[in-house]
Motif scaffolding. Sequence first.
Motif, short mmCIF file in Angstrom:
data_model
loop_
_atom_site.label_atom_id
_atom_site.label_comp_id
_atom_site.label_asym_id
_atom_site.label_seq_id
_atom_site.Cartn_x
_atom_site.Cartn_y
_atom_site.Cartn_z
N GLY A 19 97.82 29.21 -7.47
CA GLY A 19 97.33 29.19 -6.10
C GLY A 19 96.08 30.01 -5.90
N SER A 20 95.89 31.05 -6.71
CA SER A 20 94.74 31.93 -6.56
C SER A 20 93.43 31.27 -6.94
CB SER A 20 94.94 33.20 -7.40
OG SER A 20 95.99 33.99 -6.89
N PHE A 21 93.51 30.12 -7.62
CA PHE A 21 92.27 29.38 -7.89
C PHE A 21 91.79 28.78 -6.57
CE2 PHE A 21 89.89 25.52 -8.84
CZ PHE A 21 88.94 26.00 -9.73
N GLN A 36 82.74 31.61 2.35
CA GLN A 36 83.29 32.79 3.02
C GLN A 36 82.38 33.34 4.11
OE1 GLN A 36 84.31 35.27 -0.56
NE2 GLN A 36 86.31 35.29 0.41
N THR A 37 81.12 32.92 4.11
CA THR A 37 80.19 33.40 5.13
C THR A 37 79.71 32.29 6.05
OG1 THR A 37 78.28 33.12 3.65
CG2 THR A 37 79.39 35.26 3.64
N HIS A 105 97.18 30.93 -2.75
CA HIS A 105 96.10 30.26 -2.01
C HIS A 105 95.72 31.06 -0.76
CE1 HIS A 105 93.78 26.93 -0.26
NE2 HIS A 105 94.38 27.22 0.88
N ASN A 106 96.72 31.57 -0.07
CA ASN A 106 96.46 32.32 1.17
C ASN A 106 95.90 33.70 0.93
OD1 ASN A 106 97.57 30.10 2.41
ND2 ASN A 106 99.37 31.13 3.21
N PHE A 107 96.32 34.31 -0.19
CA PHE A 107 95.93 35.71 -0.46
C PHE A 107 95.47 35.89 -1.92
CE2 PHE A 107 99.50 35.55 2.57
CZ PHE A 107 98.88 36.07 3.71
N PRO A 108 94.35 35.25 -2.31
CA PRO A 108 93.86 35.40 -3.69
C PRO A 108 93.33 36.81 -3.94
CG PRO A 108 92.26 34.20 -2.36
CD PRO A 108 93.48 34.38 -1.50
N HIS A 112 89.64 39.48 -2.36
CA HIS A 112 90.12 40.53 -1.45
C HIS A 112 91.23 40.01 -0.54
CE1 HIS A 112 86.70 42.84 -2.88
NE2 HIS A 112 85.90 41.87 -2.53
N PHE A 113 92.05 39.11 -1.09
CA PHE A 113 93.22 38.56 -0.40
C PHE A 113 92.85 37.77 0.85
CE2 PHE A 113 94.51 42.36 -2.74
CZ PHE A 113 95.49 41.82 -3.57
N LYS A 114 91.62 37.26 0.91
CA LYS A 114 91.19 36.44 2.03
C LYS A 114 91.07 35.00 1.57
CE LYS A 114 88.66 40.20 4.30
NZ LYS A 114 87.33 40.69 4.78
N GLY A 115 92.12 34.23 1.79
CA GLY A 115 92.15 32.87 1.30
C GLY A 115 92.25 31.83 2.40
#
Length: 226
Positions: A19-21, A36-37, A105-108, A112-115
């Motif tokens: 999920g972290s991918f 992210q921006t 996926h939600n917290f990669p 920085h755990f922003k998924g």
Amino acid sequence: MMTEIVYAVIFLLVGYGFGSFSTGYVVGKMSGHNIQTEGSGNIGTTNALRTMGAKGGALTFAGDLLKAFIPTLLVRFVFCPNMGYGPEMTYLMTMVIGLGVVIGHNFPFYLHFKGGKGIAVSAAVIVASSSNSTTGWIMIGIGLALFIIVVAITRYVSLGSLIVVWYFPVYVILQYRGIGNPMFAGLLALALIFTLLAYVKHAGNIKRLLNHTERKLGEKKEKENE
């Protein structure tokens, strides 16, 4: 039972790795975007669609489905049959690794755990875990139709998502209640975690929906919601 607990912990960690991918982040970088921006800063499909267009959104959606399908289907069709597990334990193990995918996926960790918000990966877990029963297929069809209808009428992707994630507990109740299943309470608790995670990640959307300030699909503004 201790063995199953160990397997469950391992599957949760393996699922988290998959999920972290962050597909949206990778697709964005490949196309010259920092997702992210841009828009809401969310790495999920909706923001990818809004910031990178149809191709970026489709690639993000496909990648998020794939990273959920691979581990859940391997557990369901390879590991559990080899272990001789019955339908309930197979469903439980598939859900556990699926939960790991959603959490990753939600917290990669490397972002920085922003998924993302976990809707696409949750949809993949739904199909992978419950498509072995008539009830599952019927509910998958109803859930998809309901999502499309809600979004088409309201143009709120978040609202459709928040309704559909109730699939998990409703399916467990319909499929496993009333058959003397000692695993029912555990399955229901696990299902409710999926729903709770979706509502936690959509907290801002819920507030905007209540305040009638949620952006609708297709609206162009400097700061998006999803």
